[in-house]
Write a protein that holds these residues in place. Structure first.
Motif, PDB file in Angstrom:
ATOM      1  N   SER A 183       6.756  11.182  58.947  1.00 22.87           N
ATOM      2  CA  SER A 183       6.844  11.205  57.484  1.00 22.87           C
ATOM      3  C   SER A 183       8.245  10.908  56.971  1.00 22.87           C
ATOM      4  O   SER A 183       8.426  10.706  55.777  1.00 22.87           O
ATOM      5  CB  SER A 183       6.370  12.548  56.941  1.00 22.87           C
ATOM      6  N   VAL A 222      -0.404  16.852  53.874  1.00 22.50           N
ATOM      7  CA  VAL A 222       0.437  15.656  53.732  1.00 22.50           C
ATOM      8  C   VAL A 222       1.878  16.029  54.037  1.00 22.50           C
ATOM      9  O   VAL A 222       2.374  17.068  53.580  1.00 22.50           O
ATOM     10  CB  VAL A 222       0.327  15.061  52.304  1.00 22.50           C
ATOM     11  N   TRP A 223       2.530  15.160  54.804  1.00 22.62           N
ATOM     12  CA  TRP A 223       3.952  15.286  55.102  1.00 22.62           C
ATOM     13  C   TRP A 223       4.657  14.118  54.441  1.00 22.62           C
ATOM     14  O   TRP A 223       4.154  12.995  54.430  1.00 22.62           O
ATOM     15  CB  TRP A 223       4.194  15.223  56.610  1.00 22.62           C
ATOM     16  N   SER A 224       5.842  14.376  53.913  1.00 24.22           N
ATOM     17  CA  SER A 224       6.629  13.339  53.263  1.00 24.22           C
ATOM     18  C   SER A 224       8.100  13.709  53.355  1.00 24.22           C
ATOM     19  O   SER A 224       8.456  14.885  53.196  1.00 24.22           O
ATOM     20  CB  SER A 224       6.215  13.202  51.800  1.00 24.22           C
ATOM     21  N   ALA A 242       4.594  18.379  52.661  1.00 28.90           N
ATOM     22  CA  ALA A 242       4.731  18.285  51.214  1.00 28.90           C
ATOM     23  C   ALA A 242       3.549  18.891  50.464  1.00 28.90           C
ATOM     24  O   ALA A 242       3.665  19.195  49.280  1.00 28.90           O
ATOM     25  CB  ALA A 242       4.890  16.814  50.812  1.00 28.90           C
ATOM     26  N   ARG A 276       7.451   7.194  55.979  1.00 31.98           N
ATOM     27  CA  ARG A 276       6.447   7.064  54.925  1.00 31.98           C
ATOM     28  C   ARG A 276       5.584   8.317  54.913  1.00 31.98           C
ATOM     29  O   ARG A 276       5.431   8.963  55.946  1.00 31.98           O
ATOM     30  CB  ARG A 276       5.535   5.857  55.179  1.00 31.98           C
ATOM     31  N   PRO A 277       4.973   8.675  53.785  1.00 35.33           N
ATOM     32  CA  PRO A 277       4.079   9.840  53.753  1.00 35.33           C
ATOM     33  C   PRO A 277       2.915   9.670  54.738  1.00 35.33           C
ATOM     34  O   PRO A 277       2.429   8.560  54.955  1.00 35.33           O
ATOM     35  CB  PRO A 277       3.573   9.875  52.308  1.00 35.33           C
ATOM     36  N   ARG A 312      -1.676  11.670  47.099  1.00 37.17           N
ATOM     37  CA  ARG A 312      -0.290  11.895  47.504  1.00 37.17           C
ATOM     38  C   ARG A 312       0.251  10.772  48.389  1.00 37.17           C
ATOM     39  O   ARG A 312       1.450  10.654  48.579  1.00 37.17           O
ATOM     40  CB  ARG A 312      -0.164  13.250  48.180  1.00 37.17           C
ATOM     41  N   LEU A 313      -0.658   9.947  48.934  1.00 35.58           N
ATOM     42  CA  LEU A 313      -0.240   8.753  49.675  1.00 35.58           C
ATOM     43  C   LEU A 313      -0.097   7.548  48.747  1.00 35.58           C
ATOM     44  O   LEU A 313       0.229   6.451  49.200  1.00 35.58           O
ATOM     45  CB  LEU A 313      -1.241   8.426  50.786  1.00 35.58           C
TER      46      LEU A 313
END
Length: 172
Positions: A80, A103-105, A110, A83-84, A134-135
């Protein structure tokens, strides 16, 4: 039955990151995203542990049927930074089931994990739609479901996506 365990991210980034794994195969989704199906073999390769389902199934306290564990969480966190990245899980049969997503960002988790065991159809607040938003996925008409917008309904589950990705690899 619909059963999916996968990583979703920018397709080009996901292909680069997945290239190091023997059991990895990425399939293109719409909106520039890619889907990395995570069957048991890949889960083991990525995390170093065997994928074992929770005995009592997922819940709000333990949202994933197959808990990620620190090594897989660290891998998604690292990816991440570029990119997310979303980790998604869904299982439905006859109107019952559950979706879960996180989701990871920017090198950190995140959002999520979010779990929902009330399956009354696809909706904006559904965990997979929340992860897709979120992406960066947006509905063009405001009424089109994000799950459908990227094509997640095109296969019935992890095995179907894996077969599609492997078929693409054989013809490339």
């Amino acid at each position: 039955m619909y059963a999916l365990t996968a990583v979703i991210a920018d397709e080009a980034m996901l292909r680069r990151r997945a290239a190091e794994w023997q059991h990895a195969a990425v399939v293109a989704l719409r909106e520039g995203l890619g889907l990395l199906p995570v069957p048991g073999e890949l889960f083991m390769e990525m995390s170093g542990v065997r994928r074992e389902p929770l005995e009592d199934g997922p819940s709000a306290d333990s949202p994933f049927l197959h808990p990620l564990g620190p090594p897989l969480e660290a891998l998604l966190t690292a990816w991440s930074e570029e990119r997310p990245v979303a980790y998604v899980e869904a299982e439905f049969f006859g109107g019952d089931g559950h979706p879960s997503a996180a989701v990871w960002s920017g090198g950190a988790r995140a959002w999520g994990p979010v779990f929902d065991d009330t399956f009354d159809g696809l909706r904006a607040g559904w965990p997979l739609n929340g992860a897709l938003a979120r992406l960066g996925v947006r509905s063009n008409d405001g009424a089109h479901d994000l799950f459908d917008a990227v094509g997640l309904g095109d296969e019935r589950g992890t095995d179907g996506w894996l077969a599609r990705a492997q078929a693409r690899t054989r013809t490339s």
